[in-house]
Write an enzyme that holds these catalytic residues in place. Sequence first.
Site, PDB file in Angstrom:
ATOM      1  N   ARG A  30       0.858  -1.190   0.000  1.00 46.08           N
ATOM      2  CA  ARG A  30       0.000   0.000   0.000  1.00 46.08           C
ATOM      3  C   ARG A  30       0.898   1.245   0.000  1.00 46.08           C
ATOM      4  O   ARG A  30       1.663   1.450   0.943  1.00 46.08           O
ATOM      5  CB  ARG A  30      -0.888  -0.001   1.250  1.00 46.08           C
ATOM      6  CG  ARG A  30      -1.672   1.265   1.442  1.00 46.08           C
ATOM      7  CD  ARG A  30      -2.590   1.180   2.664  1.00 46.08           C
ATOM      8  NE  ARG A  30      -3.334   2.410   2.795  1.00 46.08           N
ATOM      9  CZ  ARG A  30      -3.113   3.322   3.750  1.00 46.08           C
ATOM     10  NH1 ARG A  30      -2.202   3.138   4.668  1.00 46.08           N
ATOM     11  NH2 ARG A  30      -3.835   4.422   3.790  1.00 46.08           N
ATOM     12  N   HIS A  50      -2.625  11.016   0.707  1.00 45.44           N
ATOM     13  CA  HIS A  50      -2.065  10.824   2.046  1.00 45.44           C
ATOM     14  C   HIS A  50      -1.392  12.144   2.435  1.00 45.44           C
ATOM     15  O   HIS A  50      -0.180  12.223   2.588  1.00 45.44           O
ATOM     16  CB  HIS A  50      -1.101   9.637   2.054  1.00 45.44           C
ATOM     17  CG  HIS A  50      -0.777   9.090   3.410  1.00 45.44           C
ATOM     18  ND1 HIS A  50      -0.906   7.760   3.740  1.00 45.44           N
ATOM     19  CD2 HIS A  50      -0.304   9.695   4.540  1.00 45.44           C
ATOM     20  CE1 HIS A  50      -0.527   7.560   4.990  1.00 45.44           C
ATOM     21  NE2 HIS A  50      -0.152   8.727   5.503  1.00 45.44           N
ATOM     22  N   GLU A  66      -3.334   0.072   8.221  1.00 45.85           N
ATOM     23  CA  GLU A  66      -2.131   0.435   8.986  1.00 45.85           C
ATOM     24  C   GLU A  66      -2.252  -0.083  10.404  1.00 45.85           C
ATOM     25  O   GLU A  66      -3.293   0.073  11.044  1.00 45.85           O
ATOM     26  CB  GLU A  66      -1.947   1.957   9.102  1.00 45.85           C
ATOM     27  CG  GLU A  66      -1.480   2.646   7.880  1.00 45.85           C
ATOM     28  CD  GLU A  66      -1.286   4.151   8.097  1.00 45.85           C
ATOM     29  OE1 GLU A  66      -1.006   4.574   9.238  1.00 45.85           O
ATOM     30  OE2 GLU A  66      -1.436   4.890   7.114  1.00 45.85           O
TER      31      GLU A  66
HETATM   32  O1  IFM Z   1       3.014   7.745   9.910  1.00 47.56           O
HETATM   33  C1  IFM Z   1       1.647   7.815  10.098  1.00 47.56           C
HETATM   34  C2  IFM Z   1       0.910   7.643   8.788  1.00 47.56           C
HETATM   35  O2  IFM Z   1       1.306   8.574   7.837  1.00 47.56           O
HETATM   36  C3  IFM Z   1      -0.575   7.802   9.007  1.00 47.56           C
HETATM   37  N1  IFM Z   1      -1.041   6.957  10.058  1.00 47.56           N
HETATM   38  C4  IFM Z   1      -0.313   6.963  11.305  1.00 47.56           C
HETATM   39  C5  IFM Z   1       1.164   6.747  11.044  1.00 47.56           C
HETATM   40  C6  IFM Z   1       1.939   6.730  12.376  1.00 47.56           C
HETATM   41  O3  IFM Z   1       1.766   7.921  13.045  1.00 47.56           O
END
Ligand code: IFM
Length: 467
Positions: free
Chosen positions: A89, A133, A373
């Site tokens: 991803r 993003h 994530e």
């Molecule tokens: O690094 C970030 C990512 O860009 C978005 N979600 C959380 C991660 C950790 O803070």
Amino acid sequence: MLETTAAPAGVDELIASLPPSFRWGVATSAYQIEGAVHEDGRGRSIWDTYCRVPGAIDGGDIGDVACDHYHRMPDDVALMQDLGIDAYRFSVAWPRVQPGGRGGVNPAGLAFYDRMVDELLGRGIDPWVTLYHWDLPQELEDAGGWPVRDTAYRFADYAMLVFDALSDRVHAWTTLNEPLCTAMLGYYRGVQAPGRRDFGAAIHAVHHLLLGHGLAVQRMRAAAANPVQLGITLNTSSVSPATGSPADVEAARRADGLGLRIYLDPLVHGAYPADVIEDLEVRGVRVPVQDGDLAVISTPFDSLGINYYFSTLVSGVDSTGRTVDADGVPVELDVRYGRPVTAMDWEITPDGFTELLARIGRDYPGIPLVITENGAAFKDEPDETGFVRDDDRAAYLAAHIAAVARARQAGADVRGYFVWSFMDNFEWSYGYDKRFGLIRVDYETQRRIPKHSAHWYRDTIRRVRGA
Ligand code: IFM
């Protein structure tokens, strides 16, 4: 730090219960790894600007070079293949593809992602594209940014430039990553780009982000010549009241409303939650809904991405006993569970992950979930060869993957899991000091060194697949 490196009883069995069809991946984002900010016609993004605000980023770090992934992409993809993942991803940098955020495509910028898709497919890795993003072209911010309605239409146009170029080979598409961070951290708290502090603007941003998502989904669906999986990724946490007091229960309701339901209710049910609208009215803010917007926002999508790091306990009373602060804003304070923390000072709460997923499965049924994530920063200590024996990270991942398996047993339709992150990278306002990677990056030499957790993840994937 975790107190023990041993997996709690049952964790291995839970992980082993995941089916062979479960998808395994790693995740990154463009600004955090690519560098090459002045190359091949890339325009400026709000992060290029924000990083230059004195004091905005720890250590004065910037993403100009980051992991130099723009130049090292084929080697990085080869390392991914070594992990044995199914999918990668990554995000596309809007200012690389459409430098000013409007108008035609920048072929040199788009070519980078075109090459990457081919590289991934050549190594048997499924490309999962995130369109946004956080790196908004600066010119769009100068025109008002996400609080302005036009940005939603600009986003849908940009999405189509990428979709037209890559959808012959890419089937998994995510419109937005973590709209909460864009809106609340960028436009209200001022701790991420563009660094504004205006609650009303943040709520307008929420609506225009959701509108942009809906417009993009409609256009991508209409244009798709091949089967596609369209979705959005939200960052969420399970929110509980610190005590059973009415003030704490109310604070938890408000936090859940602005943290999760303000996104998922319009996306899935086609309406903003009534209690959230009332909370906003108390603060003098209206969601700028126009006729037809909610139908666009609730356009059916195929997969909901969940980013999870920790859960929260909330109190509605501050240390002086007030329930409303000096500005008339109801108090909402995070309270500690007393659990071990990561290097981000985030408490380690895998049980909250199970609760959250099971709850989303119940309240928003029928939508396949993917963990887009999950991961942790720890104070990595490399030995003389650069190797990091990060038992803490491996234990964190094991506990959270087991939590996903538990949620599946409770009925949540979770179909995949992506570790954040493939490699150490630029952790936004924390700079390079916070390392989330499976792969260590030596920023002096740009050498990549797989950590113990990378080996653990590869072995875990193999075990689950029965390979
Ligand atoms: O690094 C970030 C990512 O860009 C978005 N979600 C959380 C991660 C950790 O803070």
